[in-house]
Write a protein that holds these residues in place. Structure first.
Motif, short mmCIF file in Angstrom:
data_model
loop_
_atom_site.label_atom_id
_atom_site.label_comp_id
_atom_site.label_asym_id
_atom_site.label_seq_id
_atom_site.Cartn_x
_atom_site.Cartn_y
_atom_site.Cartn_z
N PRO A 1 8.74 -1.52 -16.62
CA PRO A 1 7.35 -1.98 -16.59
C PRO A 1 7.16 -3.32 -17.29
N GLU A 2 7.78 -3.47 -18.46
CA GLU A 2 7.65 -4.72 -19.19
C GLU A 2 8.37 -5.86 -18.47
N ALA A 3 9.50 -5.55 -17.84
CA ALA A 3 10.25 -6.59 -17.12
C ALA A 3 9.46 -7.10 -15.91
N THR A 4 8.85 -6.19 -15.16
CA THR A 4 8.07 -6.62 -14.00
C THR A 4 6.82 -7.39 -14.42
N LEU A 5 6.19 -6.99 -15.53
CA LEU A 5 5.03 -7.74 -16.00
C LEU A 5 5.43 -9.13 -16.47
N THR A 6 6.58 -9.24 -17.11
CA THR A 6 7.06 -10.56 -17.52
C THR A 6 7.32 -11.45 -16.31
N ALA A 7 7.89 -10.86 -15.25
CA ALA A 7 8.12 -11.63 -14.02
C ALA A 7 6.79 -12.08 -13.40
N ILE A 8 5.79 -11.19 -13.40
CA ILE A 8 4.48 -11.55 -12.87
C ILE A 8 3.87 -12.68 -13.70
N LEU A 9 4.04 -12.60 -15.01
CA LEU A 9 3.49 -13.64 -15.89
C LEU A 9 4.13 -14.99 -15.59
N ILE A 10 5.42 -15.00 -15.37
CA ILE A 10 6.12 -16.25 -15.07
C ILE A 10 5.68 -16.80 -13.72
N ILE A 11 5.59 -15.92 -12.72
CA ILE A 11 5.16 -16.36 -11.38
C ILE A 11 3.74 -16.91 -11.44
N THR A 12 2.86 -16.26 -12.17
CA THR A 12 1.49 -16.73 -12.29
C THR A 12 1.43 -18.10 -12.96
N PHE A 13 2.23 -18.28 -14.00
CA PHE A 13 2.27 -19.57 -14.69
C PHE A 13 2.76 -20.68 -13.75
N VAL A 14 3.81 -20.40 -13.01
CA VAL A 14 4.36 -21.42 -12.09
C VAL A 14 3.35 -21.76 -11.01
N CYS A 15 2.70 -20.74 -10.46
CA CYS A 15 1.70 -21.00 -9.41
C CYS A 15 0.52 -21.79 -9.95
N ASP A 16 0.08 -21.47 -11.15
CA ASP A 16 -1.04 -22.20 -11.74
C ASP A 16 -0.64 -23.65 -12.04
N PHE A 17 0.59 -23.83 -12.47
CA PHE A 17 1.06 -25.18 -12.79
C PHE A 17 1.20 -26.04 -11.53
N CYS A 18 1.64 -25.41 -10.44
CA CYS A 18 1.92 -26.17 -9.22
C CYS A 18 0.70 -26.35 -8.33
N SER A 19 -0.29 -25.46 -8.45
CA SER A 19 -1.46 -25.54 -7.57
C SER A 19 -2.40 -26.61 -8.09
N ALA A 20 -2.71 -27.54 -7.23
CA ALA A 20 -3.59 -28.64 -7.63
C ALA A 20 -4.91 -28.61 -6.87
N GLY A 21 -4.85 -28.38 -5.56
CA GLY A 21 -6.05 -28.41 -4.75
C GLY A 21 -6.70 -27.05 -4.60
N LYS A 22 -7.97 -27.04 -4.24
CA LYS A 22 -8.69 -25.79 -4.05
C LYS A 22 -8.19 -25.00 -2.85
N SER A 23 -7.61 -25.71 -1.89
CA SER A 23 -7.18 -25.04 -0.66
C SER A 23 -6.10 -24.00 -0.93
N CYS A 24 -5.22 -24.28 -1.87
CA CYS A 24 -4.17 -23.31 -2.17
C CYS A 24 -4.61 -22.34 -3.26
N ARG A 25 -5.56 -22.72 -4.12
CA ARG A 25 -5.99 -21.85 -5.19
C ARG A 25 -6.82 -20.67 -4.69
N LYS A 26 -7.32 -20.75 -3.48
CA LYS A 26 -8.12 -19.64 -2.97
C LYS A 26 -7.27 -18.40 -2.75
N TRP A 27 -5.95 -18.57 -2.69
CA TRP A 27 -5.04 -17.43 -2.53
C TRP A 27 -4.52 -16.93 -3.88
N PHE A 28 -4.99 -17.52 -4.96
CA PHE A 28 -4.49 -17.18 -6.29
C PHE A 28 -4.83 -15.72 -6.64
N ASN A 29 -6.09 -15.38 -6.46
CA ASN A 29 -6.53 -14.01 -6.81
C ASN A 29 -5.81 -12.96 -5.97
N PRO A 30 -5.74 -13.10 -4.64
CA PRO A 30 -4.98 -12.10 -3.87
C PRO A 30 -3.52 -12.02 -4.26
#
Length: 475
Positions: free
Chosen positions: A11-40
């Motif tokens: 459980p902790e390993a998968t949450l750590t992976a999710i945290l890393i993926i979320t950080f990378v996506c937030d860092f790489c997403s610049a425009g609103k067009s791609c951020r609309k898929w952030f929540n899903p």
């Protein structure tokens, strides 16, 4: 070090992976067009995490016993992840505002980091790892409470929360140091084997219990709760009231029963007093409230008393009844806060109880869902809240003793009091009228999905519990 031991921390390993993926996506997403898929995306990742870790595993240990997991701990982690998923789903509308949209990625990372800390806390087998998990959960939670930094109430609530969290952590850490002084170890199993009923161990127990009492909002450690709940964003308030409280309550139960099991003559009377004080005082204060989030704050203090009532029994039924109570509490309370949030968005940020006068005439579906959720919190049959309270009462009664019967009787009487103040909201929605009632509005898809999940949980838990009791009586 054998790094293969990390595989026991799935459980902790998968949450750590999710945290890393979320950080990378937030860092790489610049425009609103791609951020609309952030929540899903975050919701999908949490759903995958729940599916991967939903099945209870056998008892496993890692790092010399500092980390340990067992089937009931896996169940509790799954429940907390479900509550977090619902929070993420319902947060999309709020995070779409101009003053919060640019912080959407930060919100998801803080929520996941908080959940990671709670999982570490639940699976800890050593007081140091437990304290580390507690701080991993508390510090991001303070950031979430102050997330609306441009609103004065949110910043004030965050300041109060971090001050109380710091004080409670210091108190708890002092208690842990006294445990080490009394036993010479911080491993749960070793402490349980060496601890005895001495003044030093009792003092250690009192300080440790006081520190976690702040996290659960038990009386007399509850003074921060109403201000923090009112000032925090409504989505964060719902998350704080159920997920954080559930993790702390479960961990306190495990430590009291497994680590301080030889000191029941010391902590059971203390628990009796705290439970009665929490239920009675919170019910009295809830009746006096006119602001809905402060009202739900005192409701959560009362619910914390009922949750900890299961610990009074200190038996096998206590574990299952407390876990079931937390499940019901998560879905019912998140449903209430989902409705509060959508009404707040369409009512200029107001959350007064009088604003709900005539709510049924303009928004009958939301009023009905709010009523069902409040009835479940009050423990009215045939909703799931009635069975969760019944199981908690039965777990406490199994301990026997005159004072235990008195505590259960007082808790039972106070369910009638709680029904009264929950009905005040129902009365406002269905009976009272307003010159300018809330307008008719349509909630967004994410809010409807969150409400569907919550109400499905309330109704299904009630039906399953009813069938379970009927089968047991038939056999």
């Amino acid at each position: 070090m054998n790094y293969g031991q990390f595989l026991n921390m799935m459980p902790e390993a998968t949450l750590t992976a999710i945290l890393i993926i979320t950080f990378v996506c937030d860092f790489c997403s610049a425009g609103k067009s791609c951020r609309k898929w952030f929540n899903p995306l975050v919701a999908l990742l949490l759903l995958v995490h729940i599916v991967l870790n939903a099945c209870p595993t056998r008892e496993l240990t890692a790092f010399g016993g500092m980390y340990r997991t067992y089937p009931m701990a896996g169940v509790m982690k799954t429940l907390l992840a479900v509550g977090t998923l619902i929070t993420v789903i319902q947060s999309r509308k709020w995070l779409g505002r101009k003053d919060t949209a640019f912080k959407e990625g930060e919100f998801y990372m803080l929520v996941i980091a908080t959940l990671l800390g709670m999982d570490v806390m639940i699976s800890s087998g050593n007081f140091l790892l437990f304290f580390l998990g507690l701080e991993m959960a508390s510090v991001p939670m303070a950031c979430l409470v102050a997330f609306d930094k441009y609103r004065h109430q949110s910043a004030e609530a965050g300041a109060k929360y971090i001050l109380v969290a710091t004080f409670s952590s210091a108190v708890m850490l002092y208690g842990i140091s006294l445990v080490y002084a009394a036993t010479g170890t911080l491993y749960f199993d070793d402490v349980a084997a060496k601890i005895h009923l001495t003044p030093l161990s009792i003092l250690a127990l009192v300080f440790f219990f006081s520190g976690l009492g702040f996290k659960i909002s038990l009386v007399p450690f509850h003074f921060w709760t109403a201000d923090a709940y009112q000032g925090a964003p409504t989505t964060v308030t719902g998350y704080l009231s159920v997920v954080s409280k559930g993790a702390a309550a479960f961990t306190l139960m495990v430590i009291l029963m497994k680590v301080f099991g030889h000191l029941t003559s010391a902590w059971v009377p203390m628990m009796d007093i705290v439970v009665v004080a929490s239920i009675v005082l919170a019910n009295i204060m809830a009746i006096r409230q006119t602001e809905l989030k402060r009202f739900m704050a005192f409701s959560s203090i009362s619910q914390a008393g009922y949750i900890m009532l299961a610990v009074v029994g200190h038996n096998a039924l206590s574990v299952s009844s407390l876990t079931f109570y937390i499940l019901v509490y998560i879905v019912a309370n998140l449903a209430v806060f989902s409705i509060i949030g959508v009404v707040e968005e369409n009512n200029g940020g107001k959350t007064m109880i009088d604003d709900y006068n005539g709510f049924y005439s303009t928004n009958p579906r939301l009023a009905l869902l709010m009523t069902l959720s409040l009835f479940s919190l009050a423990g009215i049959p045939p909703f799931a809240g009635m069975f969760s309270k019944f199981f908690v009462f039965m777990a406490a009664l199994k301990a026997g003793g005159f004072w235990t019967y008195v505590v259960v009787f007082i808790a039972l009487v106070n369910t009638v009091v709680s029904l009264y103040y929950y009905l005040l909201i129902v009365k406002a929605m269905y009976i009272k009228t307003a010159d300018t009632p809330l307008p008719r509005f349509k909630s967004d898809c994410n809010t409807r999905l969150a409400l569907f999940c919550c109400m499905a949980g309330v109704l299904l838990c009630g039906v399953v519990s009813c069938c379970y009791e009927w089968i047991n009586s038939a056999l």
